[in-house]
Every structure is written in C-alpha cells, then in structure tokens.
Design a protein around this motif. Sequence first.
Motif, mmCIF file in Angstrom:
data_model
loop_
_atom_site.group_PDB
_atom_site.id
_atom_site.type_symbol
_atom_site.label_atom_id
_atom_site.label_comp_id
_atom_site.label_asym_id
_atom_site.label_seq_id
_atom_site.Cartn_x
_atom_site.Cartn_y
_atom_site.Cartn_z
ATOM 1 N N GLN A 142 1.123 -23.763 -50.469
ATOM 2 C CA GLN A 142 2.208 -24.558 -51.036
ATOM 3 C C GLN A 142 1.980 -26.055 -50.863
ATOM 4 O O GLN A 142 2.403 -26.851 -51.699
ATOM 5 C CB GLN A 142 3.546 -24.160 -50.390
ATOM 6 C CG GLN A 142 4.014 -22.761 -50.775
ATOM 7 C CD GLN A 142 4.163 -22.592 -52.285
ATOM 8 O OE1 GLN A 142 4.766 -23.445 -52.942
ATOM 9 N NE2 GLN A 142 3.625 -21.516 -52.837
ATOM 10 N N ASP A 143 1.294 -26.434 -49.783
ATOM 11 C CA ASP A 143 1.036 -27.865 -49.571
ATOM 12 C C ASP A 143 -0.326 -28.292 -50.103
ATOM 13 O O ASP A 143 -0.715 -29.453 -49.974
ATOM 14 C CB ASP A 143 1.159 -28.227 -48.091
ATOM 15 C CG ASP A 143 0.083 -27.589 -47.215
ATOM 16 O OD1 ASP A 143 -0.732 -26.784 -47.738
ATOM 17 O OD2 ASP A 143 0.051 -27.897 -46.006
ATOM 18 N N VAL A 167 -1.970 -37.100 -52.807
ATOM 19 C CA VAL A 167 -2.094 -38.370 -52.086
ATOM 20 C C VAL A 167 -1.923 -38.133 -50.587
ATOM 21 O O VAL A 167 -2.728 -38.617 -49.766
ATOM 22 C CB VAL A 167 -1.071 -39.394 -52.598
ATOM 23 C CG1 VAL A 167 -1.071 -40.647 -51.714
ATOM 24 C CG2 VAL A 167 -1.369 -39.774 -54.043
ATOM 25 N N ARG A 168 -0.883 -37.404 -50.221
ATOM 26 C CA ARG A 168 -0.640 -37.116 -48.794
ATOM 27 C C ARG A 168 -1.837 -36.396 -48.178
ATOM 28 O O ARG A 168 -2.330 -36.759 -47.098
ATOM 29 C CB ARG A 168 0.617 -36.255 -48.655
ATOM 30 C CG ARG A 168 0.970 -35.892 -47.203
ATOM 31 C CD ARG A 168 2.003 -34.778 -47.152
ATOM 32 N NE ARG A 168 1.467 -33.535 -47.702
ATOM 33 C CZ ARG A 168 2.006 -32.881 -48.738
ATOM 34 N NH1 ARG A 168 3.086 -33.353 -49.346
ATOM 35 N NH2 ARG A 168 1.460 -31.753 -49.162
ATOM 36 N N ARG A 207 -1.501 -45.355 -45.836
ATOM 37 C CA ARG A 207 -0.705 -45.464 -47.056
ATOM 38 C C ARG A 207 -1.623 -45.731 -48.245
ATOM 39 O O ARG A 207 -2.669 -46.358 -48.095
ATOM 40 C CB ARG A 207 0.318 -46.604 -46.943
ATOM 41 C CG ARG A 207 1.401 -46.350 -45.906
ATOM 42 C CD ARG A 207 2.332 -45.234 -46.376
ATOM 43 N NE ARG A 207 3.366 -44.934 -45.391
ATOM 44 C CZ ARG A 207 3.288 -43.964 -44.496
ATOM 45 N NH1 ARG A 207 2.201 -43.204 -44.450
ATOM 46 N NH2 ARG A 207 4.265 -43.747 -43.653
ATOM 47 N N PRO A 208 -1.234 -45.283 -49.422
ATOM 48 C CA PRO A 208 -2.039 -45.604 -50.599
ATOM 49 C C PRO A 208 -1.914 -47.081 -50.950
ATOM 50 O O PRO A 208 -0.979 -47.761 -50.511
ATOM 51 C CB PRO A 208 -1.434 -44.720 -51.696
ATOM 52 C CG PRO A 208 -0.027 -44.485 -51.248
ATOM 53 C CD PRO A 208 -0.060 -44.451 -49.745
ATOM 54 N N ASP A 266 -8.126 -33.740 -56.362
ATOM 55 C CA ASP A 266 -6.774 -33.159 -56.343
ATOM 56 C C ASP A 266 -6.604 -32.371 -55.043
ATOM 57 O O ASP A 266 -6.304 -31.194 -55.044
ATOM 58 C CB ASP A 266 -6.514 -32.279 -57.583
ATOM 59 C CG ASP A 266 -7.504 -31.133 -57.710
ATOM 60 O OD1 ASP A 266 -8.593 -31.191 -57.100
ATOM 61 O OD2 ASP A 266 -7.195 -30.159 -58.430
ATOM 62 N N THR A 267 -6.823 -33.055 -53.943
ATOM 63 C CA THR A 267 -6.985 -32.449 -52.616
ATOM 64 C C THR A 267 -5.927 -31.423 -52.307
ATOM 65 O O THR A 267 -4.786 -31.763 -52.068
ATOM 66 C CB THR A 267 -6.995 -33.550 -51.538
ATOM 67 O OG1 THR A 267 -7.852 -34.595 -51.953
ATOM 68 C CG2 THR A 267 -7.406 -33.027 -50.201
#
Length: 321
Positions: A87-88, A49-50, A101-102, A13-14
């Motif tokens: 926040q990010d 994901v980002r 991209r995933p 959960d990076t």
Amino acid sequence: MTGQPIPVIIDCDTGVDDALALLFAVRHPGLDVRAVTCVAGNTGVDGVVRNTLTVLEQAGAGDIPVARGAERPLIEPVRAASHVHGQDGMGDLGLPAPTRRPVDVDAVTLLRREILASPRPVTLIPTAPLTNIALLLRTHPEVVRNIERIVFMGGAVEVGNATPVAEFNVWHDPEAAAILLTAGVPITMYGLDVFSRVLVPAADVQRLRASSEPRLRLAGELLAHRPSAPDPDGDDPSGGLGDAGAVCAVVDPGGITTELLPVEVSLAPGPTRGQTIVDRRPRPGEAEIHHGEREQRLVDVALDVDVERYVKLWLSAVEGE
C-alpha cells in the motif's frame, strides 16, 4: 572503474525495485547522481516522493535534489501496483518518514536544469512510466543536446506482465513511451526479458537482512519482498533486482547483450495496448512491401544478461564501505 563518474538522472516511481536501483546508484563510485525525479506509477506520486527521500536518507546519500513530477499519465488514469509493492509502495515495511524535503520546482523543470547544467552529457535512467520524460522532451527539446543516452526499464520482446504482451511501465503510459522513442538520442531498452532474470541468491538476501547496518538491512528486506522475482509467491527465497539491473547496465553495459532493432509502441485500444513491438525479422515482410515502411525507431534492445555479473556488481556497491 576508471575515468570520471557518469552523470546520471534517475526518473522513478519508487517502489521496491526502484529503491534497490537508488541504493546501488548512490553507492557506486562510477555514477554521479545529479537528481532524482518522481512520477506516479507503483504508487501515487506523493508516495513516490516520500519513498524516494526515505531511501536516499537510509542510503546516506549526499544532497541530491528530488522533485515531484506527473501525478497521472498523459491520457490514462492512474493505475498503481499496490498489489505488488504494498500500500505504501515500499512493501509496507513501516519505514520512518524522511526528514529530507523535495526541491521547490517540478520534475520537468529540475530535469531541464540539471541536464543543461551538467558539464558532461547526462545519461537518463527512467525506471518508471515515462510521463515525466515525455513532458520534458515536448516542452524542452533543447535538452537532447546534452543527453548521452536514455537507458529505460520498460517494455518486453516476448511476454508482458501488466497484460500478456505489455510491460507495466509502458502500459501505464503508452503515449509517453511512444514519445520517448522520438527523443533523437541513443536509447537502450532494459525490458522484462532480462529484468526478471537477475536474482540475488537466498543466502545473500538473508545476510543483508541480518545486518546491523540500516542501509543493508533495508536492501535485504526489499529483496525479500520479491516483487521482481519470476515467481514471487514460490518457495525460492531469492530476490529480484528488477529496476536496479537497468542502472547496472549503465555502469557495466557489457553485462547485457543488445541488438539494435526497430521498436514501436502499440497505442490502439484493446489487448495489445502498451505492447513494445520489437521487429527481429532479418528482412521486411509483406506489410512493408505492400504498404511502405512503418514508423519504427531503432533501439538497443537487451536480449540477454550476465546474471552473476550484475548480482556481484550490485552487492559490491551496496555492501561496500
């Protein structure tokens, strides 16, 4: 390290310390990272994901498939840790958007595909709430035949962080953690008892931050954010490796002292929800004598860690050419 690299899949959960784990995993020659799957936790799943793609790009990783997974726990609502990770989810460092991209399949599908396709049994390394892993085990139980071990960052023997007794990853989705314990494969619990002790000294953090190499500078900035340090608001500028320690434990299991112990997850509402109840008694107590054995799973629980050994291991991999 001799022999073939260990095939691993990281479910994360990076956040900041998941990023430190990824930086180590893709740089260590003893690991073959077959996939990375993402789940809501430290931040929302799209942010995870980002962040994951950004870290892999910054690390110069090969073409590792990344998949989006569960956007909320099985029962609980999403409860992000932005007060810890920014926040990010990445310390608000202003990192560039990834060009990667995933993949076009969901996390459970990717997990099943990569586990069953691996020519050698896979070690799963969840460093996040266990929602994806629970969904995998319930949807595709056949994967267990090709899982060597699950080494998860979660739980606590003594003191929690989300509550006085519950660690965040297990507390975020207790039902998923309870399902994990029924996996039927060997499990190692790398919990808060060792998690918070593995600190990179301030001089090493400063050296990394001053590097002209983007990968190393990112590692230094993540360590300087200090969410995994015992006192992140204190004066000691050392940085906690956090989740990265669980990956170190796969490469070098001799760096932790474990004991095979019964573990269960508290699922009841109230102040103990999400607690990992680790039974360290030498013999059954009155509850078992009078009411029969409780359903407990035997888990290799990490009780001690060689801090210097893991710090040296992590630095050598991340800073190596």
